[in-house]
Design a protein around this motif. Structure first.
Motif, PDB file in Angstrom:
ATOM      1  N   ALA A 267       0.143  -6.158  -2.828  1.00  0.00           N
ATOM      2  CA  ALA A 267      -0.392  -4.797  -2.776  1.00  0.00           C
ATOM      3  C   ALA A 267       0.234  -4.013  -1.620  1.00  0.00           C
ATOM      4  O   ALA A 267       0.561  -2.821  -1.759  1.00  0.00           O
ATOM      5  CB  ALA A 267      -1.912  -4.839  -2.632  1.00  0.00           C
ATOM      6  N   TYR A 268       0.404  -4.677  -0.486  1.00  0.00           N
ATOM      7  CA  TYR A 268       1.021  -4.040   0.679  1.00  0.00           C
ATOM      8  C   TYR A 268       2.464  -3.644   0.357  1.00  0.00           C
ATOM      9  O   TYR A 268       2.903  -2.520   0.631  1.00  0.00           O
ATOM     10  CB  TYR A 268       0.956  -5.006   1.867  1.00  0.00           C
ATOM     11  N   ARG A 269       3.194  -4.565  -0.270  1.00  0.00           N
ATOM     12  CA  ARG A 269       4.579  -4.282  -0.629  1.00  0.00           C
ATOM     13  C   ARG A 269       4.677  -3.111  -1.606  1.00  0.00           C
ATOM     14  O   ARG A 269       5.531  -2.228  -1.465  1.00  0.00           O
ATOM     15  CB  ARG A 269       5.237  -5.522  -1.237  1.00  0.00           C
ATOM     16  N   LYS A 270       3.840  -3.102  -2.606  1.00  0.00           N
ATOM     17  CA  LYS A 270       3.885  -2.024  -3.595  1.00  0.00           C
ATOM     18  C   LYS A 270       3.534  -0.681  -2.945  1.00  0.00           C
ATOM     19  O   LYS A 270       4.091   0.369  -3.295  1.00  0.00           O
ATOM     20  CB  LYS A 270       2.956  -2.340  -4.761  1.00  0.00           C
ATOM     21  N   ARG A 271       2.611  -0.724  -1.989  1.00  0.00           N
ATOM     22  CA  ARG A 271       2.246   0.510  -1.274  1.00  0.00           C
ATOM     23  C   ARG A 271       3.432   1.029  -0.469  1.00  0.00           C
ATOM     24  O   ARG A 271       3.735   2.221  -0.473  1.00  0.00           O
ATOM     25  CB  ARG A 271       1.050   0.232  -0.360  1.00  0.00           C
ATOM     26  N   VAL A 272       4.126   0.108   0.213  1.00  0.00           N
ATOM     27  CA  VAL A 272       5.304   0.495   0.985  1.00  0.00           C
ATOM     28  C   VAL A 272       6.401   1.000   0.051  1.00  0.00           C
ATOM     29  O   VAL A 272       7.067   2.001   0.339  1.00  0.00           O
ATOM     30  CB  VAL A 272       5.821  -0.691   1.826  1.00  0.00           C
TER      31      VAL A 272
END
Length: 529
Positions: A98-103
Motif C-alpha cells: 500500500a505504501y509503495r502504491k501510494r508513492v
C-alpha cells in the motif's frame, strides 16, 4: 508523541554511520530519498541502523548508548517517523504494498518532478546527502559491478567490449566471469572500507546467473543498490525485485515508436517488453530512471521518451554522446554521433542536459576548475568488470588490478597508476579546460583514454559536442533561430538521417587499452602494456 508500541526500523531503509567522523546517511528506498546527519543526530542514526531491518528501536537504550537526553531522542524519533525512516509497527506485505502504491501514485501525479531547465543539476540535487557523506568520510563509497557483458539485446551503440554492429559479426562478449564467492568476498571487504552504494550493470545484469544472488546479498548487507537494465528479463519478476527495495532501477528506452527502439536494440519486441517492465516498476513505486541515448537512428523520435518518463513519474536521463567502444571500435563515433545539423536542433531540447538555451546569452559557459580532478572515478567510486578488473568507471578501461587475485586494499595502497591518477588535476591535461569552448564540455577522461590511450589528451567526440554548443550559443546570441519559427518536433521531423550499414571500425590507438597503463606520455607514444 511516539506510538505506544514503540518504533521500528522498516525493511525499506539502509545506510551507514561513521563514528570517527560523526556523520551518517540513511535511505528511504521506497521514496528514493537519502538523508545526511551530523553530530548527535548521526549517533542516533547509527543506533537505529545497528538494530537491523524491522527491529525495534528502544528509546531508553538509544539515549543511554548515545549519551543524549531521552526527551531529545524522542523528538528526533518523531522526525524520523515523518520521513518513514521509522514506523510504529513492523510492516507486513500488505502495508508495504500500500505504501509503495501510494508513492507510485504521487510520482505519477507530479511527473518526473524535475525542472527541465535544471536537469544538469538533477543528479547532484537528488544525491546531495550522498555527496555530503562522501565528502566527510572519503574512501570507496560507491562501486559499479558490471556483472556480465552478455545481454538480451544487441544495441548498435553499445560500448562494451566485443559488442557487434551487425548480425554477421561474431560476438566477443564472453568473459571468465567471477563467481558468487568472489562477489561475497569483495562486497565484504568494500563494506569494511565504507561502501554505501552499488550499481549493478552489464551488458544486462539479469543475463548473469548470479544476478539475484548478488541482489539478495547486497540487500542483507544493507547496501543501497541501483540496477541498470533493459527490463526484458523482468517479466513476472518485478514483485521479486521490489521486495529487495532497490534504490533505483534504470530502464533504457530509445523512442516512443516501437520500430525505432527495436532498430537500435536489434531485438524484435524489445520496446514493448521494456515499457511493460517500466510500467510494472512504476506501479510498485520503485524509484526509476528512463535512460535514452540519442543517435542518428532515433533522432526523429527520441523526444517521445520524455512523455513516457513523465507518465511513469520517472526521471529522464538523455545523452547525446554516442561514445566509441572501450575495446577500440569507432563505429558509434563515425556512424551514430549526431551530425552538426541534428545537433543544432537537439541542443535546443530542454530534456537534454547539454542544451544551450540557458547559456544562449552567456558565451562563458561553465569554466573548468583547473586545480580540480576531472571526476570521482577511481577516487571515491570504481567499476569492477565481469572478470574482476578494477577501473575508474565503465567507460575508462584502465585496469588498476584484478580482484580474483588481489584485495581491493592492496590495489588502493600499491598500484602506481592509481596513485598517478589520484594526483592528476585538469591543469595536467594538454588541451582540456584551456579553450573557450571547453566551458561547454562534459569532460570525460575515459573518452580521452579510449581514443588516445591516456586521459591527458582531449577526445574528439567531447570536443565536437563542446564546439557545437559554443557555436550555437554564439549564433543564438546574434539572433539565429535554428528552429526557424517552428517547434522542436517539427524540425526533427524534417531531418533525413542517412542510413548506412554498420560494422566495427578498429581504432589504431585502441583495442589494447583494457588492462593497459593509464599514464601515457604523448599522443603518439602512449605507454601501454
Amino acid at each position: 508523541m511516539l506510538p505506544a508500541s514503540g518504533v521500528y526500523r522498516p525493511e525499506w531503509t539502509c545506510g551507514r554511520y561513521n563514528e570517527e567522523k560523526q556523520v551518517a546517511i540513511m535511505y528511504n528506498l521506497i521514496e528514493g530519498m537519502s538523508y545526511f546527519f551530523e553530530s548527535y543526530s548521526a549517533a542516533v542514526i547509527g543506533a537505529v541502523l545497528a538494530v537491523g531491518k524491522n527491529g525495534r528501536v528502544d528509546l531508553a537504550q538509544t539515549a543511554e548508548n548515545t549519551g543524549i537526553a531521552e526527551e531529545s531522542v524522542s523528538e528526533f524519533f518523531d522526525e524520523l517517523l515523518k520521513l518513514s525512516l521509522l514506523v510504529g509497527e513492523v510492516p507486513d506485505k500488505l502495508k508495504i504494498s500500500a505504501y509503495r502504491k501510494r508513492v507510485g501514485s504521487i510520482n505519477k501525479a507530479r511527473g518526473d518532478g524535475i525542472d527541465k531547465t535544471k536537469q544538469d543539476d538533477c543528479v547532484v540535487e537528488m544525491e546531495s546527502a550522498e555527496y555530503a557523506y562522501m565528502k566527510e568520510v572519503g574512501g570507496v563509497t560507491s562501486v559499479m559491478f558490471e556483472l556480465t557483458y552478455n545481454c538480451s539485446e544487441r544495441c548498435i551503440h553499445c560500448y562494451n567490449p566485443g559488442a557487434t554492429r551487425n548480425d554477421a559479426e561474431q560476438s566477443g562478449r564472453a568473459r571468465q566471469e567471477m563467481t558468487f564467492g568472489d562477489y561475497q568476498r569483495i562486497v565484504d571487504e568494500l563494506y569494511g572500507l565504507g561502501l554505501m552504494k552499488v550499481c549493478l550493470s552489464g551488458g544486462d545484469p539479469f543475463s548473469s546467473p548470479l544476478a539475484w544472488q548478488i541482489i539478495g546479498y547486497l540487500y542483507r548487507k544493507g547496501i543501497a543498490t541501483d540496477i541498470y537494465t533493459n527490463g526484458l528479463s523482468l517479466a513476472g519478476q518485478v514483485d521479486r525485485l521490489t521486495a529487495y527495495h532497490p534504490r533505483s532501477v534504470g530502464i533504457s528506452l530509445y523512442s516512443g515508436r516501437a520500430e525505432d527502439h527495436d532498430a537500435i536494440t536489434r531485438t524484435k519486441g524489445s520496446f514493448q517488453k521494456s515499457l511493460q517492465a517500466a510500467r510494472d516498476l512504476a506501479g510498485n513505486g520503485v524509484p526509476m530512471y528512463i535512460k535514452c541515448c540519442v543517435t542518428r537512428t532515433n533522432v526523429k523520435t527520441y523526444y517521445m521518451v520524455a512523455a513516457i518518463a513523465e507518465e511513469l513519474g520517472a526521471t529522464l536521463q538523455t545523452d547525446i554522446l554516442a561514445i566509441n567502444s572501450v575495446d577500440g571500435d569507432r563505429c558509434a563515433g563515425e556512424n551514430l554521433l549526431l551530425t552538426p545539423e541534428m545537433l543544432e536542433i537537439v541542443l535546443l531540447d530542454e530534456n537534454v542536459p547539454a542544451h544551450v538555451v540557458k547559456e544562449s546569452l552567456n558565451l562563458e559557459g561553465k569554466p573548468k576548475q583547473m586545480d580540480s580532478h576531472s571526476c570521482n572515478g577511481g577516487r571515491n567510486s570504481f567499476c569492477v568488470t565481469p572478470e574482476g578488473n578494477v577501473q575508474p568507471c565503465t567507460t575508462f578501461p584502465c585496469s588498476f588490478g584484478n580482484l580474483k587475485i588481489q584485495s581491493f586494499s592492496d590495489i588502493l595502497q600499491n598500484n602506481e597508476d592509481l596513485k598517478w591518477w589520484h594526483n592528476l588535476t585538469l591543469k595536467d591535461f594538454e588541451d582540456c579546460g584551456k579553450n573557450d569552448y571547453c566551458a561547454y564540455c562534459s569532460l570525460c577522461a575515459g573518452n580521452n583514454y579510449i581514443e588516445h590511450g591516456t586521459p591527458l589528451f582531449a577526445a574528439e567526440s567531447n570536443c565536437y559536442i563542446a564546439k557545437a554548443r559554443y557555436e550555437l550559443a554564439a549564433k543564438m546570441k546574434n539572433g539565429c533561430d535554428p528552429l526557424k519559427g517552428g517547434t522542436l518536433q517539427q524540425r526533427l521531423s524534417e531531418l533525413q538521417p542517412e542510413s548506412r550499414p554498420l560494422q566495427r571500425v578498429i581504432n589504431p590507438n585502441g583495442g589494447n587499452h583494457r588492462g593497459g597503463r593509464i599514464n601515457g606520455s604523448s599522443k603518439t607514444d602512449a605507454t601501454i602494456m
